[in-house]
Scaffold this active site. Structure first.
Site, PDB file in Angstrom:
ATOM      1  N   GLY A 181       0.813  -1.208   0.000  1.00  0.00           N
ATOM      2  CA  GLY A 181       0.000   0.000   0.000  1.00  0.00           C
ATOM      3  C   GLY A 181       0.851   1.263   0.000  1.00  0.00           C
ATOM      4  O   GLY A 181       0.514   2.254  -0.661  1.00  0.00           O
ATOM      5  N   GLN A 188      -7.364  -0.268   3.905  1.00  0.00           N
ATOM      6  CA  GLN A 188      -8.133  -0.958   4.952  1.00  0.00           C
ATOM      7  C   GLN A 188      -9.508  -1.421   4.463  1.00  0.00           C
ATOM      8  O   GLN A 188     -10.136  -2.238   5.133  1.00  0.00           O
ATOM      9  CB  GLN A 188      -8.285  -0.064   6.194  1.00  0.00           C
ATOM     10  CG  GLN A 188      -6.971   0.212   6.922  1.00  0.00           C
ATOM     11  CD  GLN A 188      -6.345  -1.037   7.558  1.00  0.00           C
ATOM     12  OE1 GLN A 188      -6.932  -2.109   7.607  1.00  0.00           O
ATOM     13  NE2 GLN A 188      -5.126  -0.889   8.056  1.00  0.00           N
ATOM     14  N   SER A 216      -3.644  -3.204  -0.501  1.00  0.00           N
ATOM     15  CA  SER A 216      -2.527  -3.942   0.084  1.00  0.00           C
ATOM     16  C   SER A 216      -2.931  -5.394   0.306  1.00  0.00           C
ATOM     17  O   SER A 216      -4.061  -5.679   0.705  1.00  0.00           O
ATOM     18  CB  SER A 216      -2.123  -3.290   1.410  1.00  0.00           C
ATOM     19  OG  SER A 216      -1.116  -4.038   2.028  1.00  0.00           O
ATOM     20  N   HIS A 236      -1.375  -7.730   2.469  1.00  0.00           N
ATOM     21  CA  HIS A 236      -1.228  -8.379   3.783  1.00  0.00           C
ATOM     22  C   HIS A 236      -2.328  -8.004   4.781  1.00  0.00           C
ATOM     23  O   HIS A 236      -2.374  -8.536   5.877  1.00  0.00           O
ATOM     24  CB  HIS A 236       0.172  -8.132   4.363  1.00  0.00           C
ATOM     25  CG  HIS A 236       0.430  -6.743   4.851  1.00  0.00           C
ATOM     26  ND1 HIS A 236       0.373  -6.409   6.180  1.00  0.00           N
ATOM     27  CD2 HIS A 236       0.751  -5.599   4.197  1.00  0.00           C
ATOM     28  CE1 HIS A 236       0.678  -5.124   6.318  1.00  0.00           C
ATOM     29  NE2 HIS A 236       0.897  -4.607   5.132  1.00  0.00           N
ATOM     30  N   CYS A 275       2.599   1.537  12.656  1.00  0.00           N
ATOM     31  CA  CYS A 275       3.790   2.245  12.202  1.00  0.00           C
ATOM     32  C   CYS A 275       4.242   3.285  13.223  1.00  0.00           C
ATOM     33  O   CYS A 275       5.393   3.646  13.282  1.00  0.00           O
ATOM     34  CB  CYS A 275       3.499   2.939  10.870  1.00  0.00           C
ATOM     35  SG  CYS A 275       2.614   1.882   9.743  1.00  0.00           S
TER      36      CYS A 275
END
Ligand code: PLP
Length: 382
Positions: free
Chosen positions: A69, A177, A197, A199, A323
């Site tokens: 992402g 998300q 994304s 994962h 993060c």
């Protein structure tokens, strides 16, 4: 272990492990080669592209595979900036974006971009008046996330995209998300660029995608081979792309029931906690939210201490975004919603996914009811 951190990452689906295992043994060829192993790798990448395109109802050739992402959003923003028309030097985004977008925008300021950060209101919803006021003929690109990773609050990107396009700006949506968690249709949303994304949806790390509408002429930001329609140079990460494709297919199959299942679990979890614990807030509670997350503010506790307590009891959650954790910075999202640094520090994000079951949440409710008063007492004695 009770894993409630699906917004940070998800365990691989067994079906994904199976296709990746097979690919590891068989798909060693370079998808750019003309011989049989190369053609087999190319066919697998193309199949994955069809599966990811189907997830968002785009055309196959509008999918550009990236490493995730973050890279997708960097390509969207930097590529749009490189393609901007004369006189368009503004970028509009929100104050609650993921660092993948916020940092990419700040980096473009060094290249002369004028950045407008649209604020959110206390409920976490976008200040739509400020958004409309910021739009004019000087805007090159608008980047607004579909749902916030910390609170799950969903932004009305369809309406925002209409406004952006009326001004001639490109619309980018960070859907990392929501892609695979909510039904998405890029045509209905009317966006030019959209980041996904792997994962976050039971696929492997190292894969993501940028939807690039065929109506726009995005510019590349890396240079080398002609892979991915010239927009992402470098030999394709065949293994992860194959896994991502299968994960996208599984996620699509789950869209008819999984959002409702998770919403019921999440609502029950919140209701039980609110009933039993005083001094508890659900951040963004009044907004339309992604069913896979709840962001809870506990008065008088330190989120990191609560996370350690949960971890010792085998429960995985997070404070703010993954993060940012480790840095002990209060969540920029909660600060933007008007909460104090102390309130932000007392917040925990629980995010749910495929393996989440009611019994697990009941266990976590019991644990919090027992431990939160103890953590509060500890804070008082320090
Ligand atoms: N955008 C949002 C909203 C996210 O939540 C994340 C990851 O947490 C990212 C972007 C980054 O995605 P990736 O980890 O695939 O680079």
């Amino acid at each position: 272990m009770i894993y409630l951190d699906h917004h940070a990452s998800t365990p691989l689906a067994p079906e994904v492990i199976a296709v990746m295992g097979k690919a590891m043994q068989e798909l060693f060829g370079n998808p750019g080669s003309v011989h049989a192993p190369g053609r087999a790798a190319r066919a697998a990448v193309d199949q994955a592209r069809r599966r990811v395109a189907a997830l968002i109802n785009s055309r196959e050739r509008e999918i550009v595979f990236t490493s995730g992402g973050t890279e997708a959003s960097n390509l969207a923003l930097r590529g749009a900036w490189r393609a901007r028309r004369a006189g368009r030097n503004r970028i509009i985004t929100s104050s609650v974006e993921h660092p993948a977008v916020l940092s990419a925008c700040h980096a473009l300021e060094a290249d002369g971009a004028e950045l407008v950060l649209v604020p959110v209101l206390p409920g976490g919803e976008l200040d739509q008046n400020a958004f409309s006021d910021a739009l004019d003929e000087t805007v090159a690109v608008v980047s607004i996330m579909h749902a916030n990773n910390e609170t799950g609050v969903i932004f009305p990107v369809e309406e925002l995209a209409k406004q952006a396009r009326r001004c001639g700006a490109w619309m980018h949506v960070d859907a990392v998300q929501t892609g695979g968690r909510l039904p998405l249709d890029v045509n209905r949303l009317g966006v030019d660029l959209l980041s996904l994304s792997s994962h976050k949806i039971r696929g492997p790390k190292g894969a993501g995608a940028l939807f690039v509408s065929r109506e726009i002429d995005l510019q590349p930001i890396t240079f080398g081979g002609k892979q991915e329609a010239g927009l992402r140079a470098g030999t394709e990460n065949t293994l992860s792309i194959v896994g991502f494709g299968r994960a996208a297919e599984l996620a699509r199959e789950g869209l008819s029931s999984e959002p409702q299942r998770l919403a019921a679990l999440r609502d029950g979890f919140e209701a039980q906690l609110l009933e039993s614990l005083a001094g508890l807030r659900v951040h963004g509670a009044l907004q339309e939210r992604l069913p896979s997350v709840t962001n809870l503010g506990f008065d008088g506790i330190e989120g990191e201490a609560a996370l350690l307590m949960l971890d010792m009891a085998g429960v995985c959650a997070s404070s703010g975004s993954a993060c940012a954790s480790g840095s002990l910075e209060p969540s920029h999202v909660l600060l933007a919603m008007g909460y104090s640094a102390e309130q932000a520090h007392g917040s925990i994000r629980f995010s749910f996914g495929h393996g989440t079951r009611a019994e697990q949440l009941e266990r976590v409710v019991e644990l919090l009811i027992e431990k939160v008063p103890q953590l509060r007492a500890l804070m008082l004695t320090i």
